[in-house]
Design a protein around this motif. Structure first.
Motif, PDB file in Angstrom:
ATOM      1  N   ALA A  51       0.834  -1.216   0.000  1.00 15.36           N
ATOM      2  CA  ALA A  51       0.000   0.000   0.000  1.00 15.36           C
ATOM      3  C   ALA A  51       0.861   1.254   0.000  1.00 15.36           C
ATOM      4  O   ALA A  51       0.556   2.232  -0.698  1.00 15.36           O
ATOM      5  N   GLY A  52       1.954   1.246   0.785  1.00 13.93           N
ATOM      6  CA  GLY A  52       2.831   2.409   0.825  1.00 13.93           C
ATOM      7  C   GLY A  52       3.457   2.702  -0.519  1.00 13.93           C
ATOM      8  O   GLY A  52       3.525   3.863  -0.951  1.00 13.93           O
ATOM      9  N   GLY A  53       3.897   1.657  -1.214  1.00 11.45           N
ATOM     10  CA  GLY A  53       4.485   1.864  -2.531  1.00 11.45           C
ATOM     11  C   GLY A  53       3.502   2.423  -3.530  1.00 11.45           C
ATOM     12  O   GLY A  53       3.843   3.274  -4.359  1.00 11.45           O
ATOM     13  N   LEU A  54       2.235   1.960  -3.450  1.00  9.08           N
ATOM     14  CA  LEU A  54       1.211   2.475  -4.357  1.00  9.08           C
ATOM     15  C   LEU A  54       0.957   3.964  -4.120  1.00  9.08           C
ATOM     16  O   LEU A  54       0.838   4.742  -5.072  1.00  9.08           O
ATOM     17  N   LEU A  55       0.884   4.359  -2.842  1.00  9.17           N
ATOM     18  CA  LEU A  55       0.636   5.772  -2.542  1.00  9.17           C
ATOM     19  C   LEU A  55       1.815   6.639  -2.964  1.00  9.17           C
ATOM     20  O   LEU A  55       1.632   7.740  -3.502  1.00  9.17           O
ATOM     21  N   VAL A  56       3.033   6.167  -2.700  1.00  9.94           N
ATOM     22  CA  VAL A  56       4.213   6.935  -3.101  1.00  9.94           C
ATOM     23  C   VAL A  56       4.273   7.059  -4.617  1.00  9.94           C
ATOM     24  O   VAL A  56       4.534   8.143  -5.159  1.00  9.94           O
ATOM     25  N   SER A  57       4.020   5.961  -5.323  1.00  5.67           N
ATOM     26  CA  SER A  57       4.048   6.004  -6.788  1.00  5.67           C
ATOM     27  C   SER A  57       2.961   6.921  -7.330  1.00  5.67           C
ATOM     28  O   SER A  57       3.200   7.711  -8.253  1.00  5.67           O
ATOM     29  N   LEU A  58       1.758   6.840  -6.738  1.00  7.28           N
ATOM     30  CA  LEU A  58       0.648   7.696  -7.182  1.00  7.28           C
ATOM     31  C   LEU A  58       0.969   9.167  -6.962  1.00  7.28           C
ATOM     32  O   LEU A  58       0.792  10.001  -7.865  1.00  7.28           O
ATOM     33  N   SER A  59       1.464   9.504  -5.784  1.00  9.52           N
ATOM     34  CA  SER A  59       1.720  10.906  -5.458  1.00  9.52           C
ATOM     35  C   SER A  59       2.869  11.478  -6.276  1.00  9.52           C
ATOM     36  O   SER A  59       2.807  12.616  -6.741  1.00  9.52           O
ATOM     37  N   THR A  60       3.929  10.703  -6.477  1.00  8.23           N
ATOM     38  CA  THR A  60       5.067  11.218  -7.238  1.00  8.23           C
ATOM     39  C   THR A  60       4.729  11.395  -8.713  1.00  8.23           C
ATOM     40  O   THR A  60       5.135  12.382  -9.336  1.00  8.23           O
ATOM     41  N   SER A  61       3.975  10.444  -9.281  1.00 14.34           N
ATOM     42  CA  SER A  61       3.604  10.592 -10.688  1.00 14.34           C
ATOM     43  C   SER A  61       2.660  11.775 -10.894  1.00 14.34           C
ATOM     44  O   SER A  61       2.745  12.488 -11.895  1.00 14.34           O
ATOM     45  N   TYR A  62       1.764  11.984  -9.944  1.00 10.47           N
ATOM     46  CA  TYR A  62       0.828  13.104 -10.032  1.00 10.47           C
ATOM     47  C   TYR A  62       1.525  14.428  -9.740  1.00 10.47           C
ATOM     48  O   TYR A  62       1.185  15.457 -10.344  1.00 10.47           O
ATOM     49  N   ALA A  63       2.512  14.395  -8.816  1.00 11.27           N
ATOM     50  CA  ALA A  63       3.178  15.636  -8.412  1.00 11.27           C
ATOM     51  C   ALA A  63       3.919  16.282  -9.570  1.00 11.27           C
ATOM     52  O   ALA A  63       3.944  17.515  -9.685  1.00 11.27           O
ATOM     53  N   GLY A  64       4.519  15.475 -10.440  1.00 14.71           N
ATOM     54  CA  GLY A  64       5.253  16.055 -11.565  1.00 14.71           C
ATOM     55  C   GLY A  64       4.349  16.889 -12.451  1.00 14.71           C
ATOM     56  O   GLY A  64       4.667  18.034 -12.797  1.00 14.71           O
ATOM     57  N   THR A  65       3.204  16.311 -12.814  1.00 18.36           N
ATOM     58  CA  THR A  65       2.243  17.057 -13.634  1.00 18.36           C
ATOM     59  C   THR A  65       1.699  18.263 -12.888  1.00 18.36           C
ATOM     60  O   THR A  65       1.561  19.355 -13.448  1.00 18.36           O
ATOM     61  N   LEU A  66       1.393  18.064 -11.606  1.00 20.07           N
ATOM     62  CA  LEU A  66       0.822  19.148 -10.807  1.00 20.07           C
ATOM     63  C   LEU A  66       1.766  20.334 -10.702  1.00 20.07           C
ATOM     64  O   LEU A  66       1.348  21.493 -10.831  1.00 20.07           O
ATOM     65  N   ILE A  67       3.032  20.073 -10.473  1.00 16.77           N
ATOM     66  CA  ILE A  67       3.994  21.163 -10.320  1.00 16.77           C
ATOM     67  C   ILE A  67       4.084  21.975 -11.610  1.00 16.77           C
ATOM     68  O   ILE A  67       4.127  23.213 -11.581  1.00 16.77           O
ATOM     69  N   VAL A  68       4.100  21.276 -12.751  1.00 17.37           N
ATOM     70  CA  VAL A  68       4.130  21.987 -14.031  1.00 17.37           C
ATOM     71  C   VAL A  68       2.902  22.878 -14.180  1.00 17.37           C
ATOM     72  O   VAL A  68       2.998  24.048 -14.573  1.00 17.37           O
ATOM     73  N   VAL A  69       1.738  22.326 -13.855  1.00 18.54           N
ATOM     74  CA  VAL A  69       0.498  23.094 -13.984  1.00 18.54           C
ATOM     75  C   VAL A  69       0.492  24.284 -13.031  1.00 18.54           C
ATOM     76  O   VAL A  69       0.127  25.406 -13.406  1.00 18.54           O
ATOM     77  N   VAL A  70       0.898  24.049 -11.788  1.00 14.85           N
ATOM     78  CA  VAL A  70       0.914  25.131 -10.802  1.00 14.85           C
ATOM     79  C   VAL A  70       1.841  26.253 -11.243  1.00 14.85           C
ATOM     80  O   VAL A  70       1.492  27.438 -11.159  1.00 14.85           O
ATOM     81  N   VAL A  71       3.020  25.897 -11.708  1.00 17.86           N
ATOM     82  CA  VAL A  71       3.973  26.919 -12.148  1.00 17.86           C
ATOM     83  C   VAL A  71       3.377  27.753 -13.275  1.00 17.86           C
ATOM     84  O   VAL A  71       3.455  28.991 -13.275  1.00 17.86           O
ATOM     85  N   MET A  72       2.751  27.085 -14.259  1.00 18.03           N
ATOM     86  CA  MET A  72       2.210  27.808 -15.405  1.00 18.03           C
ATOM     87  C   MET A  72       1.032  28.687 -15.002  1.00 18.03           C
ATOM     88  O   MET A  72       0.924  29.843 -15.432  1.00 18.03           O
ATOM     89  N   VAL A  73       0.127  28.155 -14.167  1.00 13.09           N
ATOM     90  CA  VAL A  73      -1.058  28.927 -13.784  1.00 13.09           C
ATOM     91  C   VAL A  73      -0.680  30.091 -12.883  1.00 13.09           C
ATOM     92  O   VAL A  73      -1.163  31.226 -13.069  1.00 13.09           O
ATOM     93  N   VAL A  74       0.166  29.841 -11.905  1.00 13.02           N
ATOM     94  CA  VAL A  74       0.588  30.912 -11.005  1.00 13.02           C
ATOM     95  C   VAL A  74       1.348  31.990 -11.777  1.00 13.02           C
ATOM     96  O   VAL A  74       1.141  33.194 -11.557  1.00 13.02           O
TER      97      VAL A  74
END
Length: 626
Positions: A51-74
């Protein structure tokens, strides 16, 4: 200087209010991602590596896209808020303010807004992360008693990221006004320049080439890894459009102006001329809306491509008439009963062996949950399309066959070893074959001898059944069903299995959070753009333009802006869709058409509604002043 910055924030609280909302929403979503990541790490530390590996993998894969979006929108929101104050910066320079003083003042203003809005949003996101717990439990990623771990760390990380994004953007936004001579700055504050510096042009070109290269990375990176890289190309291309925005958007608006007859309706004529003359300002509106189209289309299309690829590879791999799975009422000797059923010529049992695969990244060792498919070594019922080696060699203990995707990500090719934890044993399994149909068959295949060598029982969870010649398949299916099992042809079986797996509720929830950041940013930019035009609208009213014509003009402008955003977003996401499909599928590219149509229509409608809500009070004030 601090007093000047505080006064600036208070004086322009209307413009900074929209920026603050965007920063707060972005910080909230970043905090949610941080909670998922920290919870995954703590689960791993408590011994729940799966379960821990799934959450870490989910959050890290999502974080990359999120950071790009946040930077562009902000970046788009902050730069627009400062652009509306170019005349003020010019006046400051005219009365003796130095360039460094202007830059410091703006930097402090943005810092004040960031340090107020980001913590509030991050704290809300911290506690709001608990709302995802039921979704995670329903998806089977975590145990039923799971509760997200809450600590100050996600809040601090979110605030830090917002600060390092917004403050430099604010400083860059003031640089042009600070470096320009006061008299020239006063003149330029009323007229927009489409010129884009050489540095931005080169960077935009590099990002475009990089985005196209990533889009077609599946040509040299196999499987889902290449497809994941291809899906990121859309964000690089949107970033390139943002850098070259005034030129790109201006070029599009020029084409619109030339296509529109000069003798048309006054509102339409004014709208076309306005969008042509203010391409730099409207770029900050086009980019977030285009980002909505790209982000939603690529996410839904990747899910669609993944589902289609699983179905294609499974059907191609299974060489039998029926796929049989036991129900809750089935007996333990179901495999023998099915093999003896009337009309059944052969029944090949397949099992699943739970394990964990070791990976080392920058010296850090992690274990990721994996399901090993147990297959008889000499069967012809399953064809994973072996590219290297032989599947017959898995008959020996501690041997595995791996998909090309697993071989690439783990670095374990033919003849090398893959470290796997089976029960209490850590095994250096030898890779004896590499195959291509990993999505349909699974990432790792082994034989029964490996499970027996480590004392692990293997229960058959799937039977591949061939029907005897001359036997009606329907009769054989009825006989198998009577034994407490479900029987279907390979295509029907895999389609039902994929549908039973749910609709990726966690991914959809995270996608909604991502789009919320973009939508809030787009709404803020549209509102600020419209409100900042009060003086312009008042001047038009003085020259004879009615309030109805002003509303019609802003509506047409919004429609042109929304359609332009749709075009830019579609063009940016097209290479990614082609690349993802090329990496997973055989045949034409796959697009989630319903989602694409809905998002495309929503973007145009969103531009119209958001502009109308801001235009009505603005035109009312402008006509009253005039």
């Amino acid at each position: 200087m601090w007093q000047l910055a505080s006064s600036g924030v208070r004086a322009h609280r209307g413009a900074f209010a929209g920026t603050a909302v965007v920063l707060a929403v972005a910080a909230a979503v970043l905090a949610v991602t941080g909670v998922l990541f920290e919870s995954g790490l703590r689960l791993q530390g408590e011994g729940d590596a799966s379960a821990g590996g799934l959450l870490v993998s989910l959050s890290t894969s999502y974080a990359g896209t999120l950071i790009v979006v946040v930077v562009m929108v902000v970046a788009a929101t902050v730069s627009l808020a400062l652009r509306s104050r170019r005349r003020e910066f010019a006046l400051l320079r005219a009365v003796g303010a130095t360039p460094s003083q202007v830059r410091r003042s703006v930097t402090l203003e943005v810092a004040v807004v960031s340090l107020v809005a980001a913590p509030l949003g991050a704290v809300a996101g911290l506690f709001g992360a608990r709302l995802l717990d039921p979704v995670l439990v329903r998806s089977g990623m975590v145990a039923p008693d799971f509760a997200s771990h809450l600590s100050p760390l996600p809040v601090l990380a979110a605030v830090a990221l917002i600060a390092v994004t917004a403050v430099p953007v604010g400083r860059l936004g003031a640089r042009e006004a600070a470096r320009t001579a006061p008299t020239a700055a006063l003149q330029q504050s009323a007229v927009e320049d489409r010129h884009v510096g050489l540095g931005r042009r080169i960077t935009a070109l590099v990002m475009t080439l990089g985005g196209l290269a990533m889009a077609f990375s599946p040509l040299w990176i196999p499987g889902t890894t290449g497809s994941a890289a291809a899906s990121l190309s859309a964000f690089l291309l949107i970033g390139a459009a943002a850098l070259a925005g005034p030129v790109l958007v201006g070029w599009i608006f020029d084409r619109v102006a030339r296509a529109h007859p000069s003798g048309g309706r006054p509102a339409t004529m004014l709208a076309v001329r306005n969008v042509r003359g203010f391409s730099r300002r409207l770029t900050t509106v086009v980019v977030p809306l285009a980002l909505v189209v790209s982000a939603a289309t690529i996410q839904t299309s990747v899910d669609r491509a993944m589902t289609t690829a699983i179905e294609q590879e499974f059907v191609a791999a299974v060489a039998t008439d029926l796929v049989v799975t036991p129900t809750e009422d089935a007996t333990q000797d179901l495999a023998a009963q099915v093999a003896a059923a009337p009309g059944v010529e052969a029944a090949v049992p397949l099992g699943t062996l739970p394990g964990e695969v070791r990976s080392v990244d920058d010296g850090a060792e992690t274990w990721e949950a994996a399901a090993l498919r147990v297959v008889p070594a000499d069967t012809a019922a399953l064809d994973p399309d072996v590219e290297k080696g032989s599947l017959a060699d898995i008959d020996a203990p501690d041997t595995v066959a791996v998909s090309s995707d697993t071989a690439y990500t783990s670095g374990a090719g033919l003849g090398e070893t893959l470290t796997i934890r089976l029960g209490d044993d850590v095994v250096d399994a030898t890779v004896v074959a590499v195959y291509s149909r990993g999505l349909g068959v699974g990432g790792i295949v082994t034989g029964a001898a490996t499970a027996e060598a480590h004392g692990l029982p293997v229960m058959a969870d799937t039977l591949l059944v061939d029907v005897a010649d001359g036997t009606d398949v329907a009769d054989a299916t009825a006989a198998i069903t009577a034994l407490g099992a479900t029987a279907a042809d390979p295509r029907t079986h895999i389609t039902a299995t994929v549908q039973a797996g749910g609709d990726n509720a966690v991914g959809n929830a995270l996608l909604m959070l991502l789009l919320a950041v973009v939508a809030v940013g787009a709404a803020s930019t549209l509102a600020m753009t419209t409100v900042a035009r009060r003086d312009e609208l008042a001047l038009l009213h003085r020259t004879g333009t009615t309030r109805r014509q002003l509303l019609g003009m802003t509506t047409v402008e919004a429609a042109i802006t929304g359609v332009t955003a749709w075009v830019v977003g579609t063009v940016a996401v097209a290479p990614a869709v082609i690349g993802v499909s090329a990496g997973m599928l055989e045949g034409l590219p796959v697009v989630a058409v319903p989602a694409y149509v809905i998002v495309s229509a929503a973007v145009v409608a969103f531009a119209l509604v958001a502009t109308a809500l801001a235009a009505r009070p603005t035109t009312r004030v402008a006509t009253a002043v005039a």
